[in-house]
Design a protein around this motif. Structure first.
Motif, mmCIF file in Angstrom:
data_model
loop_
_atom_site.group_PDB
_atom_site.id
_atom_site.type_symbol
_atom_site.label_atom_id
_atom_site.label_comp_id
_atom_site.label_asym_id
_atom_site.label_seq_id
_atom_site.Cartn_x
_atom_site.Cartn_y
_atom_site.Cartn_z
ATOM 1 N N THR A 45 0.863 -1.356 -0.184
ATOM 2 C CA THR A 45 -0.060 0.028 -0.094
ATOM 3 C C THR A 45 0.918 1.224 0.123
ATOM 4 N N THR A 46 0.202 2.320 -0.531
ATOM 5 C CA THR A 46 0.768 3.722 -0.028
ATOM 6 C C THR A 46 0.322 3.910 1.360
ATOM 7 N N PRO A 47 1.338 4.505 2.108
ATOM 8 C CA PRO A 47 0.938 4.818 3.592
ATOM 9 C C PRO A 47 -0.651 5.591 3.549
ATOM 10 N N LYS A 48 -1.294 5.483 4.401
ATOM 11 C CA LYS A 48 -2.651 6.242 4.565
ATOM 12 C C LYS A 48 -3.771 5.748 3.501
ATOM 13 N N SER A 49 -3.642 4.695 2.905
ATOM 14 C CA SER A 49 -4.490 4.582 1.671
ATOM 15 C C SER A 49 -5.801 3.578 2.248
ATOM 16 N N GLY A 50 -5.488 3.168 3.643
ATOM 17 C CA GLY A 50 -6.672 2.224 4.169
ATOM 18 C C GLY A 50 -6.139 0.764 4.537
ATOM 19 N N THR A 51 -4.523 0.879 4.698
ATOM 20 C CA THR A 51 -3.924 -0.477 4.911
ATOM 21 C C THR A 51 -4.489 -1.112 6.147
ATOM 22 N N THR A 52 -4.751 -0.515 7.336
ATOM 23 C CA THR A 52 -5.274 -0.972 8.496
ATOM 24 C C THR A 52 -6.737 -1.727 7.968
ATOM 25 N N TRP A 53 -7.496 -1.239 7.238
ATOM 26 C CA TRP A 53 -8.851 -1.548 6.986
ATOM 27 C C TRP A 53 -8.359 -2.882 6.246
ATOM 28 N N ILE A 142 -4.144 14.285 2.780
ATOM 29 C CA ILE A 142 -4.769 14.889 4.154
ATOM 30 C C ILE A 142 -4.587 13.929 5.401
ATOM 31 N N SER A 143 -5.134 12.679 5.094
ATOM 32 C CA SER A 143 -4.880 11.769 6.100
ATOM 33 C C SER A 143 -3.469 11.376 6.543
ATOM 34 N N LEU A 144 -2.416 11.772 5.747
ATOM 35 C CA LEU A 144 -0.917 11.609 6.138
ATOM 36 C C LEU A 144 -0.742 12.734 7.122
ATOM 37 N N LYS A 200 -8.722 0.043 -5.389
ATOM 38 C CA LYS A 200 -8.675 1.426 -4.743
ATOM 39 C C LYS A 200 -9.632 1.599 -3.619
ATOM 40 N N TYR A 201 -9.210 2.277 -2.840
ATOM 41 C CA TYR A 201 -10.014 2.444 -1.253
ATOM 42 C C TYR A 201 -11.309 3.005 -1.875
ATOM 43 N N GLU A 202 -11.493 3.905 -2.755
ATOM 44 C CA GLU A 202 -12.733 4.500 -3.067
ATOM 45 C C GLU A 202 -13.979 3.358 -3.522
ATOM 46 N N LEU A 204 -13.475 -0.056 -2.850
ATOM 47 C CA LEU A 204 -13.891 -0.715 -1.822
ATOM 48 C C LEU A 204 -14.979 -0.292 -1.045
ATOM 49 N N LYS A 205 -15.094 1.219 -0.762
ATOM 50 C CA LYS A 205 -16.185 1.725 0.068
ATOM 51 C C LYS A 205 -17.496 1.595 -0.836
ATOM 52 N N GLU A 206 -17.380 1.840 -2.005
ATOM 53 C CA GLU A 206 -18.399 1.953 -2.884
ATOM 54 C C GLU A 206 -19.061 0.561 -2.988
ATOM 55 N N LEU A 239 -17.182 -7.048 10.684
ATOM 56 C CA LEU A 239 -16.219 -7.083 11.825
ATOM 57 C C LEU A 239 -15.227 -6.038 11.323
ATOM 58 N N CYS A 240 -14.799 -5.884 10.125
ATOM 59 C CA CYS A 240 -13.603 -5.020 9.696
ATOM 60 C C CYS A 240 -14.270 -3.560 9.351
ATOM 61 N N SER A 241 -15.401 -3.172 9.612
ATOM 62 C CA SER A 241 -15.814 -1.951 9.372
ATOM 63 C C SER A 241 -15.488 -0.556 10.307
HETATM 64 P P1 A3P Z 1 -8.606 9.012 7.130
HETATM 65 O O1 A3P Z 1 -7.388 9.865 7.823
HETATM 66 O O2 A3P Z 1 -8.871 9.763 5.951
HETATM 67 O O3 A3P Z 1 -9.715 9.083 8.156
HETATM 68 P P2 A3P Z 1 -3.658 3.299 6.800
HETATM 69 O O4 A3P Z 1 -4.354 2.262 7.698
HETATM 70 O O5 A3P Z 1 -3.072 3.094 5.467
HETATM 71 O O6 A3P Z 1 -2.521 4.188 7.617
HETATM 72 O O7 A3P Z 1 -4.680 4.454 6.408
HETATM 73 C C1 A3P Z 1 -5.377 5.154 7.332
HETATM 74 C C2 A3P Z 1 -6.828 5.653 6.807
HETATM 75 O O8 A3P Z 1 -7.943 4.596 6.698
HETATM 76 C C3 A3P Z 1 -7.433 6.743 7.788
HETATM 77 O O9 A3P Z 1 -7.932 7.451 6.681
HETATM 78 C C4 A3P Z 1 -8.247 5.745 8.502
HETATM 79 O O10 A3P Z 1 -9.651 6.317 9.073
HETATM 80 C C5 A3P Z 1 -8.914 5.150 7.582
HETATM 81 N N1 A3P Z 1 -9.491 3.728 8.009
HETATM 82 C C6 A3P Z 1 -8.835 2.964 9.039
HETATM 83 N N2 A3P Z 1 -9.710 2.058 9.143
HETATM 84 C C7 A3P Z 1 -10.876 1.939 8.153
HETATM 85 C C8 A3P Z 1 -12.040 1.187 7.953
HETATM 86 N N3 A3P Z 1 -12.208 0.016 8.686
HETATM 87 N N4 A3P Z 1 -12.687 1.759 6.962
HETATM 88 C C9 A3P Z 1 -12.602 2.409 6.256
HETATM 89 N N5 A3P Z 1 -11.156 3.222 6.403
HETATM 90 C C10 A3P Z 1 -10.517 2.950 7.423
#
Ligand code: A3P
Length: 305
Positions: A45-53, A142-144, A200-202, A204-206, A239-241
């Motif tokens: 991933t690129t950092p802050k792209s939703g890696t944790t999710w 913005i997230s970063l 893409k994060y978007e 996956l959201k949609e 669970l992962c929301s």
């Molecule tokens: P925002 O700062 O825009 O809220 P990473 O995991 O790559 O570090 O990315 C963190 C971003 O993913 C943050 O975005 C965070 O809120 C968002 N995020 C974390 N868990 C999520 C989830 N379960 N579903 C959607 N977005 C999530």
């Protein structure tokens, strides 16, 4: 080349991308020692792209046969997704540490922020699968920026949005330039779609169910008819929301071994939050870069933009 980072340490240009100084040795150790297996799944991933999710989703997906996503003792309820799916160059290979990964059961799931060209050779040459996640550059920036300010020690004060934005646009961000990171994986995913799954994060959201099912097929663990009837994919999504994960005790109060607070990985989880921060000239500058960098990335099958 060396530049002041967003948080504390310097960023060094390594193989064309900016790496924080404190992680460089981990990157080298990972490159020299990681032996991929054909059954490995690597989340890049690129950092802050939703890696944790996606860490959480992948973990729940590939382990669902033994760990029901409905189970009250599911590991995601007690552990951070970052502990269950560790970053190779940040957690597994810290400095010169070379852990024995051979005893881990298959499929092993790891993650990395490394650009494609810096992946350990075995990862590129074996049949291991790579899932790549990226996000809109404005939201990522913005997230970063928020993340960096959470990590900055008090005496340093905050990094201004203007400074962070300028660095991001010049490519000077964690594993940046952002656009080159995305482009490399995008190109390789087109050449080898069985090896690299580009998401893409978007999107996956949609359409979360649709993409989770595609991901399951890619990871060679498609949902069976029985699972479809039982709503297992829906259970994983629940669970992962964002709401569920961000409200768990472990993610509200825990800390990673690298020092970050677990809650710093959960902020808003929205698409388009940049609108609340960017001035018209910032939007114009970033859109121009994206247009130029991603020119020609619309193919018959898919579009990057
Ligand atoms: P925002 O700062 O825009 O809220 P990473 O995991 O790559 O570090 O990315 C963190 C971003 O993913 C943050 O975005 C965070 O809120 C968002 N995020 C974390 N868990 C999520 C989830 N379960 N579903 C959607 N977005 C999530």
């Amino acid at each position: 080349a060396k530049e002041q980072g967003w948080v504390l340490s310097y960023l060094y240009l390594y193989q064309g991308f900016w790496q924080p100084s404190r992680q460089l040795q981990g990157v080298l150790t990972c490159q020299n020692h990681f032996n991929a297996r054909n059954t490995d799944i690597i989340l890049a991933t690129t950092p802050k792209s939703g890696t944790t999710w996606l860490k959480a989703s992948l973990y729940a997906l590939v382990n669902r046969a033994s760990q029901s996503p409905r189970g009250l003792d599911h590991p995601l309820l007690k552990s951070s997704p970052h502990d269950l799916v560790p970053f190779l160059e940040l957690k597994v290979y810290v400095d010169h540490q070379v852990p024995d990964l051979t005893t881990l059961p298959s499929p092993r799931v790891f993650s990395t922020h490394l650009p494609f060209g810096s992946l350990p050779i075995s990862m590129r040459e074996t049949g291991c699968k790579i899932v790549y996640l990226c996000r809109d550059p404005k939201d990522t920036c913005i997230s970063l920026w928020h993340f960096a300010n959470k990590l900055r020690p008090q005496h340093k004060g905050k990094i201004s949005l203007e400074e962070a934005f300028d660095k991001f646009c010049r490519g000077v961000s964690l594993n940046g330039p952002f656009w080159d990171h995305v482009l490399e994986y995008w190109k390789h995913s087109l050449e080898n779609p069985g090896k690299i799954f580009f998401l893409k994060y978007e999107d996956l959201k949609e359409k979360p169910i649709f993409h989770l099912k595609r991901l399951a097929e890619f990871c060679a663990c498609p949902f069976s008819k029985k699972e479809e009837n039982q709503g297992v994919a829906e259970d994983i999504l629940k669970l992962c929301s964002f709401d569920n994960l961000s409200n768990l005790e472990v993610n509200k109060n825990g800390k990673l071994s690298s020092g970050e607070e677990n809650r710093s990985f959960f902020r808003k989880g929205d698409v388009g939050d940049w609108i609340n921060y960017f001035s018209p000239s910032m939007i114009e500058r970033m859109d121009k870069i994206t247009r130029e960098k991603f020119k020609g990335t619309t193919t018959k099958k898919a579009t990057l933009r």
